[in-house]
Design a protein around this motif. Structure first.
Motif, short mmCIF file in Angstrom:
data_model
loop_
_atom_site.label_atom_id
_atom_site.label_comp_id
_atom_site.label_asym_id
_atom_site.label_seq_id
_atom_site.Cartn_x
_atom_site.Cartn_y
_atom_site.Cartn_z
N ASN A 133 45.33 40.10 43.03
CA ASN A 133 45.06 41.51 42.68
C ASN A 133 44.85 42.35 43.94
OD1 ASN A 133 42.52 40.77 43.52
ND2 ASN A 133 41.57 40.90 41.50
N TYR A 142 34.36 33.51 38.57
CA TYR A 142 33.30 34.37 38.01
C TYR A 142 33.89 35.48 37.15
CZ TYR A 142 35.21 36.32 42.16
OH TYR A 142 36.12 36.72 43.09
N ARG A 143 35.21 35.72 37.24
CA ARG A 143 35.86 36.75 36.41
C ARG A 143 36.43 36.03 35.18
NH1 ARG A 143 36.63 41.41 38.56
NH2 ARG A 143 36.80 40.72 40.72
N GLY A 193 41.73 35.92 47.33
CA GLY A 193 40.70 35.59 48.33
C GLY A 193 40.46 34.08 48.38
N ALA A 194 40.39 33.47 47.21
CA ALA A 194 40.13 32.02 47.12
C ALA A 194 41.24 31.21 47.79
CB ALA A 194 39.99 31.61 45.66
N TRP A 220 42.92 42.40 46.39
CA TRP A 220 41.61 42.63 47.00
C TRP A 220 40.67 41.47 46.74
CZ3 TRP A 220 40.51 46.85 50.01
CH2 TRP A 220 41.46 47.88 49.99
#
Ligand SMILES: Cc1ncc(C[n+]2csc(CCOP(=O)(O)OP(=O)(O)O)c2C)c(N)n1
Ligand SMILES: [Mg+2]
Length: 342
Positions: free
Chosen positions: A195, A79-80, A167-168, A197
C-alpha cells in the motif's frame, strides 16, 4: 507525487467469475468496508481502545485471496487484521466483541484489535510485531506438508495464505521464510499488500528494489504482481497459486498493489500523503469496480447489490449490539487460556 506503478487493466471476461461467486466476493468486500467504517465510529465514540488499524481500500486483496481458498485452509494476518478474519469466516459479532474487549470476542477479549485469533476458522492470528506472522504461517504450511508426506495423512492438503505489508518485506523473517518455503516446496501464498507506505515511510525510500515480487526469483520461487484494487485479477492470481501449492509445487509470492484509504491507524491524522496520491487511488475503489463489472456483465442488478449493502448494514448493527451487551472477561479467569488445557 511519486510515479505510480500502474499495471495494464485486467480484462475479466464474464466467465471469469460466476454470478454466485461474484456475489460472494462482493458481499465479502462490503462486509469488510462496512465493518471498518463502523469501527471508526465506535473508536471515536470511546467504545474501543488502543491502536486500531483499518483496512479500507484493500478489500480486494483479502476477498480475492481468501475466497479463492477452502474454509479449512489457513490464514495469517498482521495488526491490520479485522477484514482478513471476516473473510476467513470469523463472525462479525465475535470480531466486534473482541475489539470491545469482551469475553465473547474471538480471542476471549484478551487480544483486541491486533490479536484476532480463531482456531475454529484456522485464523492463525493478527500480530502486533511487523512480519511476526510470516514464520508462523510458514510453520503452518510445513505441518500440512509434514502430515501429508511424513505421516501419510492424505487429507492434509491445506494451503496457507500469509498476509503482510510492504514494510514487513524488508524484515529478516521475510527472506528466511521465503528461502525455507521454496527449499521445502511448502504450500503457502506470501501475499504482500503493497500500500506504498509503512506508517510515514514511503515504500520507495525504504527498499533497494521496490518491485517486491521480483525478490521471489532469488529463491527460485514464482513471483507475481497484481492490481490489488481489482478483485477479479487478485482472485485469478490466487487461484493459480493455490492450485500450485495444493499440487505440491510450492509457494508463490504475490505482490498486490493497493492503497489504504485511511490513516495508518485511527490515531493517525493522515497528513503525510499527498491529496493527488489519495485521489489517484480513491478513483480505483475496488468495491465500485466490482459492482460496475457485475452490472455490466448482467451478473447482478444494482438493486440486488443494494440489497446486499442493506443486509450487511443490519449485520454490522447486530454485531455492535452483541458487543455492547456482552460481558467483560471475568477477572477470576485471568490465568485461563494462558496454557493449553486438557
Ligand atoms: C518489529 C516491529 N518494528 C516496528 C514496528 C512499528 N510499526 C508498526 S506498523 C509499522 C509499519 C508497517 O508497514 P507495512 O508492513 O507496510 O504494513 P501497513 O501498515 O502498510 O499495512 C511499523 C514500522 C512494529 N510494530 N514491529
Ligand atoms: Mg504498507
Amino acid at each position: 507525487m511519486v510515479q505510480e506503478r500502474v499495471l495494464p487493466a485486467f480484462s475479466a471476461s464474464p466467465s471469469q467469475i460466476s454470478r454466485e461467486d461474484g456475489l460472494v466476493v462482493y458481499e465479502d468486500m462490503v462486509l469488510g468496508r462496512t465493518f471498518e467504517d463502523k469501527c471508526a465510529e465506535m473508536y471515536y465514540r470511546g467504545k474501543m481502545f488502543g491502536f486500531v488499524h483499518l483496512y479500507n481500500g484493500q478489500e480486494a486483496v483479502s476477498s480475492g485471496v481468501i475466497k479463492a481458498m477452502r474454509s479449512d485452509d489457513y490464514v495469517s494476518s498482521t495488526y491490520r487484521d479485522h477484514v482478513h478474519a471476516l473473510s476467513a469466516g470469523v463472525p462479525a459479532r465475535e470480531v466486534m466483541a473482541e475489539l470491545f474487549g469482551k469475553a465473547t470476542g474471538c480471542s476471549k477479549g484478551r487480544g483486541g484489535s491486533m490479536h484476532l485469533f480463531s482456531a475454529e476458522h484456522n485464523l492463525l492470528g493478527g500480530y502486533a510485531f511487523v512480519a511476526e506472522g510470516i514464520p508462523v504461517a510458514t510453520g503452518a504450511a510445513f505441518q500440512a506438508k509434514y502430515r501429508r508426506e511424513a505421516l501419510g495423512d492424505e487429507s492434509a492438503d491445506q494451503v496457507t495464505a500469509c498476509f503482510f505489508g510492504d514494510g514487513a518485506s524488508n524484515n529478516g523473517q521475510f527472506f528466511e521464510c521465503l528461502n525455507m518455503a521454496a527449499l521445502w516446496k511448502l504450500p503457502i501464498l506470501f501475499v504482500v499488500e503493497n500500500n506504498k507506505w509503512a506508517i510515514g515511510m514511503a515504500h520507495d525510500r525504504a527498499t533497494s528494489q521496490p518491485e517486491i515480487y521480483k525478490k521471489a526469483s532469488v529463491f527460485d520461487m514464482v513471483g507475481v504482481e497484481v492490481d490489488g484494487m481489482d478483485v477479479l485479477a487478485v482472485r485469478a492470481v490466487a487461484q493459480e497459486a493455490v492450485a500450485r501449492a495444493r499440487a505440491g509445487e510450492g509457494p508463490t509470492l504475490i505482490e498486490a498493489l493497493t492503497y489504504r484509504f485511511r490513516g495508518h491507524s485511527l490515531a493517525d491524522p493522515d497528513e503525510l500523503r499527498s491529496k493527488a496520491e489519495k485521489e489517484f487511488w480513491f478513483a480505483r475503489d475496488p468495491i465500485k469496480r466490482l459492482a460496475a463489472h457485475l452490472i455490466e456483465q448482467n451478473l447482478a442488478t444494482a438493486e440486488e447489490l443494494k440489497a446486499i449493502d442493506r443486509k450487511i448494514q443490519a449485520l454490522i448493527e447486530d454485531a455492535v449490539q452483541f458487543a455492547l451487551e456482552s460481558p467483560e472477561p471475568n477477572p477470576a479467569d485471568l490465568y485461563k487460556y494462558v496454557f493449553a488445557e486438557d
